[in-house]
Design a protein around this motif. Structure first.
Motif, PDB file in Angstrom:
ATOM      1  N   GLU A 223      91.059 -43.126  37.446  1.00 38.13           N
ATOM      2  CA  GLU A 223      91.664 -44.320  38.072  1.00 38.13           C
ATOM      3  C   GLU A 223      91.007 -44.400  39.673  1.00 38.13           C
ATOM      4  O   GLU A 223      91.022 -45.430  40.012  1.00 38.13           O
ATOM      5  CB  GLU A 223      93.446 -43.976  38.130  1.00 38.13           C
ATOM      6  CG  GLU A 223      94.019 -45.030  38.654  1.00 38.13           C
ATOM      7  CD  GLU A 223      95.594 -44.970  38.850  1.00 38.13           C
ATOM      8  OE1 GLU A 223      96.290 -45.909  38.675  1.00 38.13           O
ATOM      9  OE2 GLU A 223      96.013 -43.812  38.932  1.00 38.13           O
ATOM     10  N   LYS A 224      91.123 -43.380  40.236  1.00 41.22           N
ATOM     11  CA  LYS A 224      90.527 -43.203  41.514  1.00 41.22           C
ATOM     12  C   LYS A 224      89.032 -43.778  41.574  1.00 41.22           C
ATOM     13  O   LYS A 224      88.579 -44.674  42.428  1.00 41.22           O
ATOM     14  CB  LYS A 224      90.536 -41.869  42.055  1.00 41.22           C
ATOM     15  CG  LYS A 224      90.192 -41.764  43.527  1.00 41.22           C
ATOM     16  CD  LYS A 224      90.533 -40.378  43.931  1.00 41.22           C
ATOM     17  CE  LYS A 224      90.207 -40.092  45.432  1.00 41.22           C
ATOM     18  NZ  LYS A 224      90.398 -38.820  45.874  1.00 41.22           N
ATOM     19  N   TYR A 225      88.344 -43.387  40.422  1.00 43.08           N
ATOM     20  CA  TYR A 225      86.759 -43.752  40.589  1.00 43.08           C
ATOM     21  C   TYR A 225      86.897 -45.382  40.349  1.00 43.08           C
ATOM     22  O   TYR A 225      86.205 -45.884  40.821  1.00 43.08           O
ATOM     23  CB  TYR A 225      86.173 -43.162  39.309  1.00 43.08           C
ATOM     24  CG  TYR A 225      84.858 -43.268  39.101  1.00 43.08           C
ATOM     25  CD1 TYR A 225      83.824 -43.047  40.031  1.00 43.08           C
ATOM     26  CD2 TYR A 225      84.237 -44.200  37.981  1.00 43.08           C
ATOM     27  CE1 TYR A 225      82.555 -43.405  39.682  1.00 43.08           C
ATOM     28  CE2 TYR A 225      83.013 -44.532  37.963  1.00 43.08           C
ATOM     29  CZ  TYR A 225      82.086 -44.382  38.676  1.00 43.08           C
ATOM     30  OH  TYR A 225      80.931 -44.593  38.584  1.00 43.08           O
ATOM     31  N   ILE A 226      87.697 -45.727  39.256  1.00 39.91           N
ATOM     32  CA  ILE A 226      87.477 -47.364  38.774  1.00 39.91           C
ATOM     33  C   ILE A 226      88.101 -47.879  40.184  1.00 39.91           C
ATOM     34  O   ILE A 226      87.667 -49.131  40.285  1.00 39.91           O
ATOM     35  CB  ILE A 226      88.609 -47.595  37.798  1.00 39.91           C
ATOM     36  CG1 ILE A 226      87.756 -46.803  36.561  1.00 39.91           C
ATOM     37  CG2 ILE A 226      88.584 -49.123  37.526  1.00 39.91           C
ATOM     38  CD1 ILE A 226      88.531 -46.798  35.265  1.00 39.91           C
TER      39      ILE A 226
ATOM     40  N   SER B 113      86.253 -56.709  33.740  1.00 44.31           N
ATOM     41  CA  SER B 113      86.111 -55.483  33.101  1.00 44.31           C
ATOM     42  C   SER B 113      86.689 -54.218  33.606  1.00 44.31           C
ATOM     43  O   SER B 113      87.038 -53.304  33.065  1.00 44.31           O
ATOM     44  CB  SER B 113      84.838 -55.247  32.167  1.00 44.31           C
ATOM     45  OG  SER B 113      83.883 -54.977  33.340  1.00 44.31           O
ATOM     46  N   ALA B 114      86.244 -54.248  34.774  1.00 42.37           N
ATOM     47  CA  ALA B 114      86.813 -52.988  35.638  1.00 42.37           C
ATOM     48  C   ALA B 114      88.334 -53.187  35.800  1.00 42.37           C
ATOM     49  O   ALA B 114      88.978 -51.916  35.484  1.00 42.37           O
ATOM     50  CB  ALA B 114      86.239 -53.063  37.086  1.00 42.37           C
ATOM     51  N   LYS B 115      88.977 -54.301  35.974  1.00 43.09           N
ATOM     52  CA  LYS B 115      90.279 -54.244  35.957  1.00 43.09           C
ATOM     53  C   LYS B 115      90.904 -54.090  34.698  1.00 43.09           C
ATOM     54  O   LYS B 115      92.090 -53.422  34.570  1.00 43.09           O
ATOM     55  CB  LYS B 115      90.782 -55.713  36.651  1.00 43.09           C
ATOM     56  CG  LYS B 115      90.458 -55.836  37.834  1.00 43.09           C
ATOM     57  CD  LYS B 115      91.082 -57.100  38.513  1.00 43.09           C
ATOM     58  CE  LYS B 115      90.833 -57.048  40.106  1.00 43.09           C
ATOM     59  NZ  LYS B 115      91.321 -58.242  40.724  1.00 43.09           N
ATOM     60  N   SER B 116      90.372 -54.412  33.629  1.00 42.83           N
ATOM     61  CA  SER B 116      90.797 -54.160  32.265  1.00 42.83           C
ATOM     62  C   SER B 116      90.878 -52.520  31.922  1.00 42.83           C
ATOM     63  O   SER B 116      91.681 -52.015  31.359  1.00 42.83           O
ATOM     64  CB  SER B 116      89.941 -54.847  31.201  1.00 42.83           C
ATOM     65  OG  SER B 116      90.182 -54.489  29.958  1.00 42.83           O
ATOM     66  N   MET B 117      89.717 -52.024  32.492  1.00 40.81           N
ATOM     67  CA  MET B 117      89.493 -50.588  32.150  1.00 40.81           C
ATOM     68  C   MET B 117      90.592 -49.825  33.232  1.00 40.81           C
ATOM     69  O   MET B 117      91.101 -48.656  32.490  1.00 40.81           O
ATOM     70  CB  MET B 117      88.339 -50.001  32.566  1.00 40.81           C
ATOM     71  CG  MET B 117      87.105 -50.401  31.725  1.00 40.81           C
ATOM     72  SD  MET B 117      85.469 -49.575  31.892  1.00 40.81           S
ATOM     73  CE  MET B 117      85.953 -47.887  31.825  1.00 40.81           C
TER      74      MET B 117
ATOM     75  N   LYS C 195      86.892 -51.688  44.848  1.00 43.34           N
ATOM     76  CA  LYS C 195      87.099 -51.748  46.182  1.00 43.34           C
ATOM     77  C   LYS C 195      85.490 -52.155  46.792  1.00 43.34           C
ATOM     78  O   LYS C 195      85.539 -52.761  47.601  1.00 43.34           O
ATOM     79  CB  LYS C 195      87.715 -50.564  46.744  1.00 43.34           C
ATOM     80  CG  LYS C 195      87.831 -50.654  48.215  1.00 43.34           C
ATOM     81  CD  LYS C 195      88.651 -49.518  48.706  1.00 43.34           C
ATOM     82  CE  LYS C 195      88.590 -49.353  50.347  1.00 43.34           C
ATOM     83  NZ  LYS C 195      89.052 -48.021  50.741  1.00 43.34           N
ATOM     84  N   LYS C 196      84.712 -51.207  46.251  1.00 47.13           N
ATOM     85  CA  LYS C 196      83.161 -51.592  46.845  1.00 47.13           C
ATOM     86  C   LYS C 196      82.608 -52.659  46.315  1.00 47.13           C
ATOM     87  O   LYS C 196      81.581 -53.176  46.650  1.00 47.13           O
ATOM     88  CB  LYS C 196      82.407 -50.184  46.488  1.00 47.13           C
ATOM     89  CG  LYS C 196      82.975 -49.137  47.650  1.00 47.13           C
ATOM     90  CD  LYS C 196      82.294 -47.840  47.415  1.00 47.13           C
ATOM     91  CE  LYS C 196      82.841 -46.682  48.202  1.00 47.13           C
ATOM     92  NZ  LYS C 196      82.129 -45.227  47.889  1.00 47.13           N
ATOM     93  N   GLY C 197      82.765 -53.113  45.239  1.00 41.80           N
ATOM     94  CA  GLY C 197      82.397 -54.364  44.402  1.00 41.80           C
ATOM     95  C   GLY C 197      81.005 -53.878  43.775  1.00 41.80           C
ATOM     96  O   GLY C 197      80.308 -54.673  43.469  1.00 41.80           O
ATOM     97  N   LYS C 198      81.021 -52.493  43.413  1.00 45.23           N
ATOM     98  CA  LYS C 198      79.771 -51.938  42.815  1.00 45.23           C
ATOM     99  C   LYS C 198      79.780 -51.920  41.293  1.00 45.23           C
ATOM    100  O   LYS C 198      80.425 -50.975  40.606  1.00 45.23           O
ATOM    101  CB  LYS C 198      79.312 -50.770  43.234  1.00 45.23           C
ATOM    102  CG  LYS C 198      78.886 -50.843  45.011  1.00 45.23           C
ATOM    103  CD  LYS C 198      78.472 -49.696  45.416  1.00 45.23           C
ATOM    104  CE  LYS C 198      77.903 -49.650  46.505  1.00 45.23           C
ATOM    105  NZ  LYS C 198      77.205 -48.354  47.489  1.00 45.23           N
TER     106      LYS C 198
END
Length: 101
Positions: free
Chosen positions: A88-91, A32-36, A96-99
C-alpha cells in the motif's frame, strides 16, 4: 520510410482482438494504480478480520488445532499484514510522484 509491419498472431483470441483494434500492453496509468490500491485495501480488510477472529478464538477450525499450529497461522497473518502495508505504501508513493514506468 514508414513501413508497416504485419504481426502474425499465434493465439486466435489475440488475432481477433488485434483485428478489433485492441493493441498494446499493460496500462500503467493513474487509474490502474488506484485500482491496485483498492485491491490491496480490500485484502487488508480481509486479513485484519482473519487476525481479529483468530485472536478472539472465533475460528472453530483454528480453535481445534494444536497451539503451535495456531501460532504459525497467526504469524502468517501478521506477515501478510506487513506485506500488504508495504504494498500500500509503495503504490501510494507511485501515485504521489506520478511515476508509472
Amino acid at each position: 520510410m514508414d513501413k508497416k509491419v504485419k504481426l502474425i498472431h499465434l493465439d486466435p483470441l489475440a488475432a481477433k482482438l488485434a483485428m478489433a483494434g485492441f493493441e498494446g500492453g499493460a496500462s500503467k496509468s493513474m487509474s490502474s494504480a488506484k485500482s491496485m490500491l483498492a485491491k490491496v485495501r480490500v485484502e487488508k480488510r480481509k486479513n485484519q478480520k482473519a487476525i481479529e477472529n483468530a485472536a478472539q478464538n472465533k475460528n472453530v477450525v483454528l480453535r481445534n488445532m494444536p497451539i503451535d499450529i495456531q501460532r504459525k497461522i497467526f504469524s502468517r497473518y501478521k506477515d501478510t499484514k506487513s506485506i500488504l502495508n508495504k504494498s500500500e505504501k509503495y503504490i501510494k508513493n507511485i501515485i504521489k510522484k506520478g511515476k508509472f514506468d
